[in-house]
Write a protein that holds these residues in place. Structure first.
Motif: not given
Length: 178
Positions: A5, A27, A30-31, A68
């Motif tokens: 992320c 990166r 939210g990857n 996240c």
């Protein structure tokens, strides 16, 4: 290769105890791994292809994290803005959570919040998206799922069955708790 992320609290070299040049890092919010058949932004796919074909990386790691913001936004519903457009690549993760993904059940049993449950499921779903990329299929590169718990500084690894995250053998805490 380390896909994680964009959250600034995630410092790949620190949480993996690696040095400069040890990781090829990609990166994004939210990857996420977009579907290449329906996406104009191929930056993630280009990064994976470069890492696998030109750098010969032995593994591609997807690392999610606690608290996240992208997963929080996904749980909040669709937004009609650039962030919402990007987060559509996380909708399969949300669907998997709501369908009772086993990873979510284990995370809930461990007392994890819904946001963290989704972040963990998201790692598994993004690993599946990577598995479908031709360069990954051809290469046989190892795929690894990781989850970084920010408050405790603990790095967890997805088990072989893809059903739970466990502390890395011999090294569960990588940073001192704040």
């Amino acid at each position: 290769m380390f896909l994680t992320c964009a959250d600034s609290r995630i410092v790949p070299n620190v949480i993996t105890a690696s040095g400069p040049g040890d990781l090829f890092t990609v990166r994004n919010i939210g990857n996420l791994v977009p579907d290449p058949r329906s996406c104009d932004d191929l930056s993630v796919h280009a990064g994976v292809q470069y890492a696998v074909e030109h750098l010969a990386v032995p593994a591609v790691m997807v690392c999610g994290h606690s608290g996240c913001g992208a997963m929080t936004a996904l749980l909040g519903g669709p937004a009609d803005d650039p962030i919402g457009q990007w987060l559509r690549w996380g909708e399969p993760s949300l669907a998997a959570l709501r369908a009772g993904h086993p990873l979510a059940a284990h995370a809930a049993a461990d007392g994890r919040s819904e946001v963290d449950q989704l972040a963990m499921v998201n790692v598994a779903v993004q690993l599946e998206a990577l598995r479908r990329l031709p360069v990954v299929e051809r290469s046989g590169v190892q795929l690894v799922g990781l989850f970084f718990d920010i408050p405790s500084g603990t790095l967890l690894m997805l088990d072989e069955a893809g059903e739970r995250f466990d502390p890395l053998p011999g090294r569960s805490t990588v940073l001192a708790a704040p």
